[in-house]
Design an enzyme around this catalytic site. Structure first.
Site, PDB file in Angstrom:
ATOM      1  N   HIS A 150      51.945 139.224  25.742  1.00 60.62           N
ATOM      2  CA  HIS A 150      51.806 140.107  24.573  1.00 60.62           C
ATOM      3  C   HIS A 150      52.188 141.522  24.998  1.00 60.62           C
ATOM      4  O   HIS A 150      51.631 142.050  25.975  1.00 60.62           O
ATOM      5  CB  HIS A 150      50.359 140.129  24.077  1.00 60.62           C
ATOM      6  CG  HIS A 150      49.832 138.798  23.642  1.00 60.62           C
ATOM      7  ND1 HIS A 150      49.901 138.369  22.346  1.00 60.62           N
ATOM      8  CD2 HIS A 150      49.231 137.799  24.339  1.00 60.62           C
ATOM      9  CE1 HIS A 150      49.346 137.165  22.253  1.00 60.62           C
ATOM     10  NE2 HIS A 150      48.931 136.799  23.447  1.00 60.62           N
TER      11      HIS A 150
ATOM     12  N   THR B 257      55.076 140.141  20.200  1.00 52.17           N
ATOM     13  CA  THR B 257      54.347 141.304  19.699  1.00 52.17           C
ATOM     14  C   THR B 257      54.139 141.181  18.194  1.00 52.17           C
ATOM     15  O   THR B 257      54.922 140.546  17.499  1.00 52.17           O
ATOM     16  CB  THR B 257      55.070 142.619  20.060  1.00 52.17           C
ATOM     17  OG1 THR B 257      54.181 143.715  19.812  1.00 52.17           O
ATOM     18  CG2 THR B 257      56.362 142.831  19.287  1.00 52.17           C
ATOM     19  N   THR B 258      53.055 141.820  17.726  1.00 46.73           N
ATOM     20  CA  THR B 258      52.706 141.778  16.306  1.00 46.73           C
ATOM     21  C   THR B 258      53.330 142.987  15.604  1.00 46.73           C
ATOM     22  O   THR B 258      52.938 144.114  15.882  1.00 46.73           O
ATOM     23  CB  THR B 258      51.159 141.867  16.143  1.00 46.73           C
ATOM     24  OG1 THR B 258      50.525 141.110  17.174  1.00 46.73           O
ATOM     25  CG2 THR B 258      50.722 141.409  14.772  1.00 46.73           C
ATOM     26  N   PRO B 259      54.308 142.787  14.715  1.00 52.33           N
ATOM     27  CA  PRO B 259      54.881 143.936  14.000  1.00 52.33           C
ATOM     28  C   PRO B 259      53.793 144.604  13.157  1.00 52.33           C
ATOM     29  O   PRO B 259      53.037 143.924  12.462  1.00 52.33           O
ATOM     30  CB  PRO B 259      55.956 143.302  13.109  1.00 52.33           C
ATOM     31  CG  PRO B 259      56.247 141.981  13.733  1.00 52.33           C
ATOM     32  CD  PRO B 259      54.951 141.522  14.346  1.00 52.33           C
TER      33      PRO B 259
ATOM     34  N   ASP C 157      49.088 138.021  13.196  1.00 53.93           N
ATOM     35  CA  ASP C 157      47.697 138.269  13.584  1.00 53.93           C
ATOM     36  C   ASP C 157      46.778 137.503  12.640  1.00 53.93           C
ATOM     37  O   ASP C 157      47.010 137.496  11.424  1.00 53.93           O
ATOM     38  CB  ASP C 157      47.418 139.781  13.503  1.00 53.93           C
ATOM     39  CG  ASP C 157      46.053 140.145  14.080  1.00 53.93           C
ATOM     40  OD1 ASP C 157      45.046 139.511  13.702  1.00 53.93           O
ATOM     41  OD2 ASP C 157      46.002 141.070  14.903  1.00 53.93           O
TER      42      ASP C 157
ATOM     43  N   GLY D 139      45.678 136.664  17.865  1.00 52.53           N
ATOM     44  CA  GLY D 139      44.602 137.501  17.331  1.00 52.53           C
ATOM     45  C   GLY D 139      43.262 136.849  17.590  1.00 52.53           C
ATOM     46  O   GLY D 139      43.202 135.744  18.136  1.00 52.53           O
TER      47      GLY D 139
ATOM     48  N   GLU E 162      41.279 128.302  21.674  1.00 53.57           N
ATOM     49  CA  GLU E 162      40.636 129.372  22.462  1.00 53.57           C
ATOM     50  C   GLU E 162      39.139 129.402  22.206  1.00 53.57           C
ATOM     51  O   GLU E 162      38.379 129.981  22.975  1.00 53.57           O
ATOM     52  CB  GLU E 162      41.223 130.736  22.080  1.00 53.57           C
ATOM     53  CG  GLU E 162      42.515 131.082  22.765  1.00 53.57           C
ATOM     54  CD  GLU E 162      42.924 132.515  22.473  1.00 53.57           C
ATOM     55  OE1 GLU E 162      43.354 132.780  21.340  1.00 53.57           O
ATOM     56  OE2 GLU E 162      42.801 133.370  23.362  1.00 53.57           O
TER      57      GLU E 162
ATOM     58  N   ASP F 218      49.683 136.144  29.767  1.00 53.73           N
ATOM     59  CA  ASP F 218      48.980 136.517  28.540  1.00 53.73           C
ATOM     60  C   ASP F 218      48.994 138.045  28.371  1.00 53.73           C
ATOM     61  O   ASP F 218      49.742 138.562  27.548  1.00 53.73           O
ATOM     62  CB  ASP F 218      47.536 135.983  28.550  1.00 53.73           C
ATOM     63  CG  ASP F 218      46.983 135.771  27.147  1.00 53.73           C
ATOM     64  OD1 ASP F 218      47.751 135.855  26.179  1.00 53.73           O
ATOM     65  OD2 ASP F 218      45.767 135.505  27.021  1.00 53.73           O
ATOM     66  N   ASP F 219      48.142 138.744  29.130  1.00 50.14           N
ATOM     67  CA  ASP F 219      48.041 140.209  29.019  1.00 50.14           C
ATOM     68  C   ASP F 219      47.929 140.783  30.429  1.00 50.14           C
ATOM     69  O   ASP F 219      46.823 141.034  30.920  1.00 50.14           O
ATOM     70  CB  ASP F 219      46.782 140.573  28.216  1.00 50.14           C
ATOM     71  CG  ASP F 219      46.817 140.005  26.802  1.00 50.14           C
ATOM     72  OD1 ASP F 219      47.617 140.486  25.996  1.00 50.14           O
ATOM     73  OD2 ASP F 219      46.048 139.063  26.525  1.00 50.14           O
TER      74      ASP F 219
HETATM   75  C1  LIG Z   1      39.625 137.612  24.291  1.00 49.10           C
HETATM   76  C2  LIG Z   1      41.026 137.876  24.734  1.00 49.10           C
HETATM   77  C3  LIG Z   1      41.410 139.292  24.869  1.00 49.10           C
HETATM   78  C4  LIG Z   1      41.869 136.831  24.953  1.00 49.10           C
HETATM   79  C5  LIG Z   1      43.255 136.919  25.367  1.00 49.10           C
HETATM   80  N1  LIG Z   1      43.979 136.024  24.590  1.00 49.10           N
HETATM   81  C6  LIG Z   1      44.449 136.352  23.370  1.00 49.10           C
HETATM   82  N2  LIG Z   1      44.128 135.564  22.336  1.00 49.10           N
HETATM   83  C7  LIG Z   1      44.575 135.849  21.090  1.00 49.10           C
HETATM   84  N3  LIG Z   1      45.331 136.903  20.797  1.00 49.10           N
HETATM   85  C8  LIG Z   1      45.655 137.721  21.810  1.00 49.10           C
HETATM   86  C9  LIG Z   1      45.237 137.491  23.137  1.00 49.10           C
HETATM   87  N4  LIG Z   1      45.726 138.468  23.912  1.00 49.10           N
HETATM   88  C10 LIG Z   1      46.437 139.291  23.095  1.00 49.10           C
HETATM   89  N5  LIG Z   1      46.378 138.848  21.823  1.00 49.10           N
HETATM   90  C11 LIG Z   1      46.984 139.458  20.621  1.00 49.10           C
HETATM   91  O1  LIG Z   1      48.016 140.321  21.024  1.00 49.10           O
HETATM   92  C12 LIG Z   1      47.744 141.664  20.596  1.00 49.10           C
HETATM   93  C13 LIG Z   1      48.290 142.663  21.589  1.00 49.10           C
HETATM   94  O2  LIG Z   1      49.714 142.582  21.640  1.00 49.10           O
HETATM   95  P1  LIG Z   1      50.692 143.060  20.458  1.00 49.10           P
HETATM   96  O3  LIG Z   1      50.010 144.192  19.725  1.00 49.10           O
HETATM   97  O4  LIG Z   1      50.906 141.891  19.555  1.00 49.10           O
HETATM   98  O5  LIG Z   1      51.925 143.512  21.172  1.00 49.10           O
HETATM   99  C14 LIG Z   1      46.223 141.694  20.456  1.00 49.10           C
HETATM  100  O6  LIG Z   1      45.797 142.723  19.602  1.00 49.10           O
HETATM  101  C15 LIG Z   1      45.944 140.292  19.906  1.00 49.10           C
HETATM  102  O7  LIG Z   1      46.229 140.240  18.524  1.00 49.10           O
HETATM  103 ZN   LIG Z   2      47.891 135.116  24.169  1.00 56.15          ZN
END
Ligand SMILES: CC(C)=CCNc1ncnc2c1ncn2[C@@H]1O[C@H](COP(=O)(O)O)[C@@H](O)[C@H]1O
Ligand SMILES: [Zn+2]
Length: 362
Positions: A17, A99-101, A166, A196, A226, A301-302
């Protein structure tokens, strides 16, 4: 497993993400710019950012902070550029960035202009060659060796984009994201992700958009299992997405369905351990799936939020599950078959692995 070896291994990142992959140094810099604006508690946030082992509560706080910090076009462009550079620097040769637009009226940001800011970030990378437009000369010449300058061969990375829906969004907002993805296909958007907070939202809300995406030829990946939600997990598997992420809370019946479906699973070890969706690394479902030869790919993931990188995830897998170089090399190479980009890219990536197999001592 030797960390240098994991770093030098060519790797594919299929579940990253954008806003979760921001460098700590950039996050700190962006946070500082908000001092005195009364929006954030700087010392608390600085403490969390500087911390290595963040708790789950702190991880959520960090996501909230990131949402406040990355609301303008230039920041979106900057973080995209840096995230690509960071993945390329650890020999990620193919990156599917999701990424989420987002819309932000206060800075005249629409979902479309958000994605355009991401594309600007892709174009502004200078430290490595980025190939992101399908069927252009970039991908034709991508693995033709470039002349070395002062002994250095420039690194190259394929990048494709997934637009995320999301789980807080409405059906109409999700449809808007899919329509945008379709319009942006020519710039390397290859699919749709559903992500999300897994505890909110109802599957049926996104189904029309996901079906539409699939009918139009976009690939779909879903965050699946999840949290324990048996009905949703079953519905997701019945939908037969091209890939799923996580797959933590699957019951026996779901496992049977997943295994017979052969849907590839994006495995995020550190993320699962930190968010406690698995009890500990040694009971991670990676082992079961790996032994069953189920299609798998290791992902971050992150990487920013969980203080990891893809090389580290490979090292953790090798050390935790007793896998050697040959197995890790194959694990990485197999991911080529699960990417959403076209067969020409797959062909190029297979060549990359063939060309380094000997020097990787496998
Ligand atoms: C509890 C946790 C953080 C778990 C990690 N696993 C995830 N599960 C679901 N959605 C996610 C997770 N990690 C990131 N995201 C999504 O990705 C977004 C961040 O990247 P972006 O804004 O789409 O560019 C977060 O706000 C969320 O909507
Ligand atoms: Zn994820």
């Amino acid at each position: 497993m030797n960390m240098e070896w994991c770093a030098s291994l060519p790797k594919l990142e299929l579940h990253a993400h954008l806003n979760g992959s921001i460098r700590d140094s950039t996050l700190l810099e962006l946070t500082k710019a908000f001092i005195g604006k009364g929006v954030i508690n700087f010392s608390e946030m600085e403490h969390i950012i500087r911390k290595y082992n963040r708790s789950l509560e702190e991880v959520f706080k960090l996501f909230d902070l990131i949402r406040i910090l990355t609301t303008d076009h230039s920041t979106v462009t900057r973080i995209t550029k840096e995230v690509i550079e960071d993945f390329a620097s650890e020999n990620v040769v193919y990156l599917e960035l999701r990424t989420t637009p987002k819309r932000n009226d206060s800075v005249e940001m629409s979902k479309r202009s958000y994605v355009e800011a991401v594309l600007k970030g892709l174009r502004s990378v200078t430290s490595v060659d980025v190939a992101f437009i399908p069927h252009c000369e970039d991908s034709d010449r991508i693995f033709t060796p470039l002349p070395a300058i002062n002994g250095h061969v420039r690194k190259r990375i394929f990048v494709r984009l997934l637009l995320s829906i999301d789980r807080r969004e409405t059906t109409e907002a999700a449809m808007e994201t899919v329509r945008l993805a379709l319009e942006m296909r020519q710039f390397g958007v290859v699919g749709i992700d559903l992500s999300g907070n897994p505890s909110i939202g109802d599957w049926t809300t996104y189904l029309p958009a996901l079906k539409f995406a699939r009918e139009q030829g976009l690939c779909v990946t879903l965050h699946c299992g999840e949290v324990p939600n048996s009905k949703e997990i079953k519905n997701m598997l019945d939908f037969r997405p091209q890939r799923i992420g996580h797959a933590c809370y699957l019951g026996d019946e779901h496992w049977r369905q997943l295994k017979s479906s052969k849907i590839p699973v994006e495995i995020c070890l550190t993320s699962n351990v930190r968010t406690m969706t698995v009890q500990s690394i040694d009971v991670h479902h990676f082992v079961d799936l790996y032994k069953a030869k189920h299609p798998l790919v290791l992902c971050t993931d992150d990487s920013g939020v969980f203080s990891t990188c893809l090389s580290k995830e490979y090292k953790i897998a090798a050390d935790s599950f007793g896998l050697g170089r040959r197995e890790m090399f194959e694990l990485s190479r197999n991911a080529v078959e699960y990417i959403f980009a076209d067969s020409r890219v797959k062909e190029d990536l297979r060549k990359v692995f063939n060309s380094v197999a000997k020097s990787m001592e496998v």
